[in-house]
Design an enzyme around this catalytic site. Sequence first.
Site, PDB file in Angstrom:
ATOM      1  N   ASP A 508       0.833  -1.200   0.000  1.00  0.00           N
ATOM      2  CA  ASP A 508       0.000   0.000   0.000  1.00  0.00           C
ATOM      3  C   ASP A 508       0.874   1.258   0.000  1.00  0.00           C
ATOM      4  O   ASP A 508       2.044   1.228   0.378  1.00  0.00           O
ATOM      5  CB  ASP A 508      -0.920  -0.006   1.220  1.00  0.00           C
ATOM      6  CG  ASP A 508      -2.196   0.789   0.989  1.00  0.00           C
ATOM      7  OD1 ASP A 508      -2.336   1.395  -0.092  1.00  0.00           O
ATOM      8  OD2 ASP A 508      -3.060   0.796   1.882  1.00  0.00           O
ATOM      9  N   GLU A 511       3.289   6.417  -2.893  1.00  0.00           N
ATOM     10  CA  GLU A 511       3.256   7.588  -3.781  1.00  0.00           C
ATOM     11  C   GLU A 511       3.920   8.811  -3.152  1.00  0.00           C
ATOM     12  O   GLU A 511       4.104   9.821  -3.829  1.00  0.00           O
ATOM     13  CB  GLU A 511       1.799   7.957  -4.120  1.00  0.00           C
ATOM     14  CG  GLU A 511       0.961   6.829  -4.654  1.00  0.00           C
ATOM     15  CD  GLU A 511       0.187   6.089  -3.553  1.00  0.00           C
ATOM     16  OE1 GLU A 511      -0.634   5.228  -3.894  1.00  0.00           O
ATOM     17  OE2 GLU A 511       0.421   6.390  -2.356  1.00  0.00           O
ATOM     18  N   ASP A 574      -8.643   4.087  -3.792  1.00  0.00           N
ATOM     19  CA  ASP A 574      -9.780   4.283  -2.879  1.00  0.00           C
ATOM     20  C   ASP A 574     -10.956   4.952  -3.580  1.00  0.00           C
ATOM     21  O   ASP A 574     -11.220   6.153  -3.393  1.00  0.00           O
ATOM     22  CB  ASP A 574      -9.337   5.120  -1.678  1.00  0.00           C
ATOM     23  CG  ASP A 574      -8.185   4.469  -0.916  1.00  0.00           C
ATOM     24  OD1 ASP A 574      -8.024   3.244  -1.046  1.00  0.00           O
ATOM     25  OD2 ASP A 574      -7.465   5.181  -0.206  1.00  0.00           O
TER      26      ASP A 574
END
Length: 833
Positions: A508, A511, A574
């Site tokens: 996860d 970025e 998301d």
Amino acid sequence: MTANPHSESSQGLAPAVTYLEPSILVPVSTDHLAGSLRRGFAALSAALVLAPTIATAQYQTPADPVFGDPVDVSQEFRRLDPTYFVASQATSFDPATGTGTLRWDRYQRQTGYSFAKVDLDLARGRANEFPGTEYATDPALPFSISFVTPRTVRLRFSTRPGPLRDTTSLMLAGPPAVDRSWRVERTDSIITWTSAAGRVRLITRPWHIELYDASGKLLTRTMNVGEPKTYSSPTPFSFIRRASDLGRSTAAAFHLAHDEKIFGTGESFTRLNKRGQKLVLFTRDAMGSETPRFYKPIPFYLSSRGYGAFVHTSAPVTFDFGHDFDESAVLYTGDEVLDIFLFLGGPKQVLEEYTALTGRSPVPPLWSFGLWMSRITYKAEAEVREVAQKLRDHRIPTDVLHLDTGWFETDWQSNFEFSTSRFTNPRQMFADLKRQGFNISLWQLPYFTPRNNLYPEIVEKGLAVRNQAGVAAAEDAVLDMSNPEVVRWYQGKLGALLGLGAAAIKVDFGEGAPLTGLYASGRSGWYEHNLYPLRYNQVVFDLTRRVKGQDQGIIWARSAWAGSQRYPLHWGGDAENTDAAMAAQLRSGLSFGLSGFTYWSHDIGGFVAPTPRDLYRRWLPFGMLTSHSRAHGAPPKEPWEYDPAFVDEYRRAVELKYALMPYVYAQAKSSSVHGWPMLRTLFFEFPDDPTSWQIEDEYFLGSDLLVAPLFDSTDRRDVYLPPGSWVDYQTGQRYAGARWHEIAAGPIPIVLMVRDHAVIPHAAIAQSTAAMDWSRIELRVFSSDDAPATGLFSVPDGELQTLRLEAAGQGMALRNDPLRGRVIWRVTRGGAR
């Protein structure tokens, strides 16, 4: 925008909104008061007129950039303070070596006033260095043209003196090959190279590069100052020397045809055709799927005219596809060296070339193609076991249970240790669930908050990215994946979990590598920020393969950069729980596939809030008819938390994919071989059909299944079918192609069509892929006549085979069984003849 010192906003050039506060009241005369009121109303009227302009300008270039804002390199090319250098003429070039020097004419931006407005124009500039004898006004710098294959051309340009050097690149699968099949011809001012796939022309004065296909059609060419004649000032093929730090940024300008369409650029949520858009390719938590931000920007695109381009850099990139000037595609980079690969061919050929260069996706393990059941978040062993049992009790086929942020003692505090108060025996839990057919995926991230018990160790050992003061470059300690010591430490933590029994690690975030950070690689975040996801993906994928086996390589990643396709797989972030987000997820998956990624998934039903029942039932079959399928997000996600009828609908949609698993797996193997996506645009299969290039809300799963999800609360929709004949998978009704139809969904709320003369292999439904019987396969033939039908098939441990069925008596029969009795085939007809 970004806090980087190269941006306009950091120079204070953006307008700001001023908020007026009440002043202290003091006695004043009535005349003075009247005058003040008149002046106040005049100022207020002016402010109201200017307010939209100010608000718009502030939105475009915020006065106060914040940490993590994307870097839009194109903004630097509208500033007055850089020195501009525009490609002018090749002062030398040797076709034998493909190297030469290119003169760059000096320009400056200047303001010009006319008719109550100020414009920014480019004008020839003068030398501004001292002593002037030491610096070239119009420098001649190295450039090269080389050939990798008959379809791949490489262009490189240096913005500083000194030879172009070959260096190792994480983005490439290996050193680019050298192809010597191109024939070269030379005249006084033109050098032409020709291959079986096309032609490249170098015009030395004035300098241009032109790209042609094999038929001689001009595909694109570089754009220079004054091209075309216009009162505007489009960015030409150029570079700038920034006044802020004397670094360089580059702009490669190419011509766009009036009807040209552009696709790719990574997992982009905006409209599928990027023509008219400006895309800032800078990894950023997109915070949903209805924004222009990227979890997975890829500096690659393909054109409807029969070519593609890859900008080989990890520096910030901005692609402008006719946004600022309709006829021009400008590829901006923050790199000192401009390195571009151009590819000749249709969509399939371009992707084959690009993935041959940057790598292709290996086939993930079979179990990963089944359903992943998750929510945010399962927090206890008893809860996980209960969900597993209910999935089996309700006969909902499932292969993976994912534990998100809650398996630690403190939610979100990733320290790689199971909660001792809520998980009694994780190793035994893994083993028991494995016997039930469940694999376990575990969440984690590479950021460590100050309250995490690993934070002191990470900081003391220097494992985090540092800033110029030598301390952690963010509030969290962000692991420096360019540091081999960090990789060993990190893989040790994850390896213990994989050894305990976990089958996959959720990779996860990634970025947010600090742009201003200093990295062990010796480079700053200017080059490491976008590269971070690629390093992160590779570290976890390689570890998983090493611990679990070569055929068990898999991650579940949110961030990516060019080359990350070698480390599958990735999901769409998301998403909001809306029809618009569902449609945006499809566009992003299609764009991602057109950027070299074979495998992709998304959170079925959306992530942010509880999913409305009707949306969930329509989203579910779309999610199941992608390469990988995960139900995840805010609870409830388990179907029994809705109602019994929903459980039955849920089961039907999941069983559809499990029945189609032989088709899905064979298409996966075929796609990996070629570097093609499993989720495909219509034009990928039908590039000669103009309407297929317009469609962004339908797709192919593999080569033979056309899928049209329901993006509204309805049971039917308009569907465009490409040329040929088509069969409705659920109803058997036949439709003619090259036209639109209103088609009702079947019992499963989705429109699913099969290409005529396709063979779709099916298996008996099982509760997990581990329990599937691959020795008995149904070959369902969808054919409008007795012409031969074909399909692909592979047993899990076998080679990919092409099956050909021909008319035999009243039915169809398999000719030349490639499995030689290993599989018992049952041939059936799909759809009424």
